[in-house]
Design a protein around this motif. Structure first.
Motif, PDB file in Angstrom:
ATOM      1  N   ALA A 102      -7.637   6.352  11.129  1.00  0.00           N
ATOM      2  CA  ALA A 102      -6.126   5.904  10.802  1.00  0.00           C
ATOM      3  C   ALA A 102      -5.775   4.438  11.424  1.00  0.00           C
ATOM      4  O   ALA A 102      -4.962   3.440  10.633  1.00  0.00           O
ATOM      5  CB  ALA A 102      -5.228   6.938  11.353  1.00  0.00           C
ATOM      6  N   ALA A 103      -6.238   3.818  12.562  1.00  0.00           N
ATOM      7  CA  ALA A 103      -5.936   2.733  12.833  1.00  0.00           C
ATOM      8  C   ALA A 103      -6.627   1.527  11.912  1.00  0.00           C
ATOM      9  O   ALA A 103      -5.983   0.624  11.770  1.00  0.00           O
ATOM     10  CB  ALA A 103      -6.313   2.482  14.177  1.00  0.00           C
ATOM     11  N   SER A 104      -7.755   1.829  11.398  1.00  0.00           N
ATOM     12  CA  SER A 104      -8.199   1.089  10.441  1.00  0.00           C
ATOM     13  C   SER A 104      -7.685   0.785   9.327  1.00  0.00           C
ATOM     14  O   SER A 104      -7.375  -0.390   8.876  1.00  0.00           O
ATOM     15  CB  SER A 104      -9.655   1.621  10.284  1.00  0.00           C
ATOM     16  OG  SER A 104     -10.562   1.493  11.517  1.00  0.00           O
ATOM     17  N   ILE A 105      -7.269   2.078   8.833  1.00  0.00           N
ATOM     18  CA  ILE A 105      -6.238   1.968   7.594  1.00  0.00           C
ATOM     19  C   ILE A 105      -4.992   1.206   7.791  1.00  0.00           C
ATOM     20  O   ILE A 105      -4.821   0.422   7.086  1.00  0.00           O
ATOM     21  CB  ILE A 105      -6.149   3.544   7.186  1.00  0.00           C
ATOM     22  CG1 ILE A 105      -7.602   3.942   6.603  1.00  0.00           C
ATOM     23  CG2 ILE A 105      -5.404   3.164   5.955  1.00  0.00           C
ATOM     24  CD1 ILE A 105      -7.794   5.232   6.258  1.00  0.00           C
ATOM     25  N   ALA A 106      -4.545   1.561   8.995  1.00  0.00           N
ATOM     26  CA  ALA A 106      -3.128   0.903   9.315  1.00  0.00           C
ATOM     27  C   ALA A 106      -3.320  -0.666   9.299  1.00  0.00           C
ATOM     28  O   ALA A 106      -2.355  -1.357   9.086  1.00  0.00           O
ATOM     29  CB  ALA A 106      -2.455   1.585  10.303  1.00  0.00           C
ATOM     30  N   ALA A 107      -4.208  -1.023  10.198  1.00  0.00           N
ATOM     31  CA  ALA A 107      -4.700  -2.445  10.154  1.00  0.00           C
ATOM     32  C   ALA A 107      -4.758  -3.279   8.883  1.00  0.00           C
ATOM     33  O   ALA A 107      -4.345  -4.298   8.590  1.00  0.00           O
ATOM     34  CB  ALA A 107      -5.789  -2.692  11.029  1.00  0.00           C
ATOM     35  N   ALA A 108      -5.672  -2.547   7.959  1.00  0.00           N
ATOM     36  CA  ALA A 108      -6.036  -3.081   6.485  1.00  0.00           C
ATOM     37  C   ALA A 108      -4.985  -3.296   6.001  1.00  0.00           C
ATOM     38  O   ALA A 108      -4.568  -4.223   4.823  1.00  0.00           O
ATOM     39  CB  ALA A 108      -6.738  -2.091   5.804  1.00  0.00           C
ATOM     40  N   PHE A 109      -3.666  -2.226   6.004  1.00  0.00           N
ATOM     41  CA  PHE A 109      -2.428  -2.436   5.129  1.00  0.00           C
ATOM     42  C   PHE A 109      -1.215  -2.745   5.971  1.00  0.00           C
ATOM     43  O   PHE A 109      -0.239  -2.779   5.240  1.00  0.00           O
ATOM     44  CB  PHE A 109      -2.296  -0.935   4.442  1.00  0.00           C
ATOM     45  CG  PHE A 109      -3.368  -0.552   3.478  1.00  0.00           C
ATOM     46  CD1 PHE A 109      -3.232  -1.385   2.265  1.00  0.00           C
ATOM     47  CD2 PHE A 109      -4.254   0.456   3.616  1.00  0.00           C
ATOM     48  CE1 PHE A 109      -4.230  -0.959   1.339  1.00  0.00           C
ATOM     49  CE2 PHE A 109      -5.014   0.812   2.736  1.00  0.00           C
ATOM     50  CZ  PHE A 109      -5.369  -0.022   1.478  1.00  0.00           C
ATOM     51  N   ASP A 110      -1.449  -3.391   7.039  1.00  0.00           N
ATOM     52  CA  ASP A 110      -0.382  -3.796   8.018  1.00  0.00           C
ATOM     53  C   ASP A 110       0.838  -2.703   8.088  1.00  0.00           C
ATOM     54  O   ASP A 110       1.971  -2.985   8.108  1.00  0.00           O
ATOM     55  CB  ASP A 110       0.055  -5.274   7.364  1.00  0.00           C
ATOM     56  CG  ASP A 110       1.128  -5.734   8.397  1.00  0.00           C
ATOM     57  OD1 ASP A 110       0.821  -5.580   9.762  1.00  0.00           O
ATOM     58  OD2 ASP A 110       2.052  -6.539   8.223  1.00  0.00           O
ATOM     59  N   ALA A 111       0.222  -1.456   8.057  1.00  0.00           N
ATOM     60  CA  ALA A 111       1.056  -0.203   8.465  1.00  0.00           C
ATOM     61  C   ALA A 111       1.622  -0.041   9.757  1.00  0.00           C
ATOM     62  O   ALA A 111       0.678  -0.176  10.590  1.00  0.00           O
ATOM     63  CB  ALA A 111       0.594   0.997   7.565  1.00  0.00           C
ATOM     64  N   THR A 112       2.543   0.664   9.752  1.00  0.00           N
ATOM     65  CA  THR A 112       3.023   1.250  11.210  1.00  0.00           C
ATOM     66  C   THR A 112       2.122   2.659  11.322  1.00  0.00           C
ATOM     67  O   THR A 112       2.108   3.460  10.564  1.00  0.00           O
ATOM     68  CB  THR A 112       4.411   1.520  11.353  1.00  0.00           C
ATOM     69  OG1 THR A 112       5.317   0.514  11.195  1.00  0.00           O
ATOM     70  CG2 THR A 112       4.877   2.016  12.577  1.00  0.00           C
ATOM     71  N   LEU A 113       1.278   2.653  12.485  1.00  0.00           N
ATOM     72  CA  LEU A 113       0.734   3.799  12.886  1.00  0.00           C
ATOM     73  C   LEU A 113       1.320   4.813  13.873  1.00  0.00           C
ATOM     74  O   LEU A 113       1.703   4.191  15.101  1.00  0.00           O
ATOM     75  CB  LEU A 113      -0.559   3.497  13.427  1.00  0.00           C
ATOM     76  CG  LEU A 113      -1.502   4.674  13.778  1.00  0.00           C
ATOM     77  CD1 LEU A 113      -1.801   5.592  12.512  1.00  0.00           C
ATOM     78  CD2 LEU A 113      -2.756   4.388  14.243  1.00  0.00           C
ATOM     79  N   VAL A 114       1.683   5.949  13.584  1.00  0.00           N
ATOM     80  CA  VAL A 114       2.503   6.790  14.450  1.00  0.00           C
ATOM     81  C   VAL A 114       1.372   7.778  14.878  1.00  0.00           C
ATOM     82  O   VAL A 114       0.861   8.591  13.964  1.00  0.00           O
ATOM     83  CB  VAL A 114       3.724   7.521  13.813  1.00  0.00           C
ATOM     84  CG1 VAL A 114       4.345   8.373  14.904  1.00  0.00           C
ATOM     85  CG2 VAL A 114       4.680   6.500  13.153  1.00  0.00           C
ATOM     86  N   ILE A 115       1.228   7.665  16.128  1.00  0.00           N
ATOM     87  CA  ILE A 115       0.123   8.853  16.636  1.00  0.00           C
ATOM     88  C   ILE A 115       1.021   9.825  17.375  1.00  0.00           C
ATOM     89  O   ILE A 115       1.808   9.540  18.431  1.00  0.00           O
ATOM     90  CB  ILE A 115      -0.717   8.258  17.889  1.00  0.00           C
ATOM     91  CG1 ILE A 115      -1.579   6.996  17.140  1.00  0.00           C
ATOM     92  CG2 ILE A 115      -1.805   9.150  18.381  1.00  0.00           C
ATOM     93  CD1 ILE A 115      -2.202   6.171  18.288  1.00  0.00           C
ATOM     94  N   GLY A 116       0.630  10.922  17.152  1.00  0.00           N
ATOM     95  CA  GLY A 116       1.253  12.151  17.768  1.00  0.00           C
ATOM     96  C   GLY A 116       0.511  13.251  18.535  1.00  0.00           C
ATOM     97  O   GLY A 116      -0.407  13.343  18.335  1.00  0.00           O
ATOM     98  N   CYS A 117       1.075  13.930  19.493  1.00  0.00           N
ATOM     99  CA  CYS A 117       0.536  14.746  20.419  1.00  0.00           C
ATOM    100  C   CYS A 117       1.294  15.768  20.632  1.00  0.00           C
ATOM    101  O   CYS A 117       2.636  15.915  20.907  1.00  0.00           O
ATOM    102  CB  CYS A 117      -0.134  14.300  21.619  1.00  0.00           C
ATOM    103  SG  CYS A 117      -1.123  15.407  22.606  1.00  0.00           S
ATOM    104  N   ALA A 118       1.110  17.265  20.030  1.00  0.00           N
ATOM    105  CA  ALA A 118       1.504  18.390  20.296  1.00  0.00           C
ATOM    106  C   ALA A 118       1.279  18.894  21.677  1.00  0.00           C
ATOM    107  O   ALA A 118       0.188  18.757  22.146  1.00  0.00           O
ATOM    108  CB  ALA A 118       1.360  19.496  19.054  1.00  0.00           C
TER     109      ALA A 118
END
Length: 161
Positions: free
Chosen positions: A39-55
């Motif tokens: 997910a981080a690789s994809i976020a970096a490629a598209f300059d997107a915000t990455l939201v990591i969640g933990c339940a």
């Protein structure tokens, strides 16, 4: 495992370059960290915000209500915060620049759906753990359940054999 230049590709009529917010979950397991890294690789490629969640479950009784064997049951906010710190570090090491981390009380599916809704995510990324197990087929799995419930695109990445 590079990311193809997909700016002209479309998914469900949406340009992939329109992915601005990506949500991924972690339970602290090796499998979930592989999903975070993807997910981080994809976020970096598209300059997107990455939201990591933990339940996390507030009590052992809450955790015992779920019969799932495809996710690690995190008990309490402190372990969830530690899982997020490790995941955020892994995401930044892969190149994600805009990383947010949040804990949510409840099941992994509830937490991920809540994050997708609250952040108006364009893409949800989950690992494949549990999707092909007998228990996953009979009782459901996190990847299968979020794929059915999500209003945004869902990518299931291969994190376990």
């Amino acid at each position: 495992m590079g990311i193809a230049t997909a700016n002209k590709s479309t998914v469900k009529g949406q340009n992939m370059s329109d992915y601005k917010t990506i949500v991924v979950g972690t339970d602290g397991s090796k499998s979930s960290l592989l999903a975070v890294e993807r997910a981080a690789s994809i976020a970096a490629a598209f300059d997107a915000t990455l939201v990591i969640g933990c339940a996390y479950y507030e009590t052992a009784e809450d955790a015992s209500k779920t019969l799932r064997q495809d996710s690690v049951q995190v008990l309490g906010d402190d372990p969830a915060q530690k899982n997020l710190a490790a995941a955020k570090e892994a995401a930044e090491a892969v190149g994600a620049k805009k990383v947010e981390a949040e804990v949510r009380s409840g099941s992994p599916v509830e937490a991920l759906m809540s994050l997708v809704t609250d952040h108006r995510a364009d893409l949800l990324i989950v690992g494949n753990r549990g999707i092909n197990s007998l228990t996953g087929r009979l009782l459901g799995s996190v990847p299968a359940d979020v794929a059915r419930q999500s209003d945004c695109d869902v990518m299931i990445v291969h994190t376990v054999s």
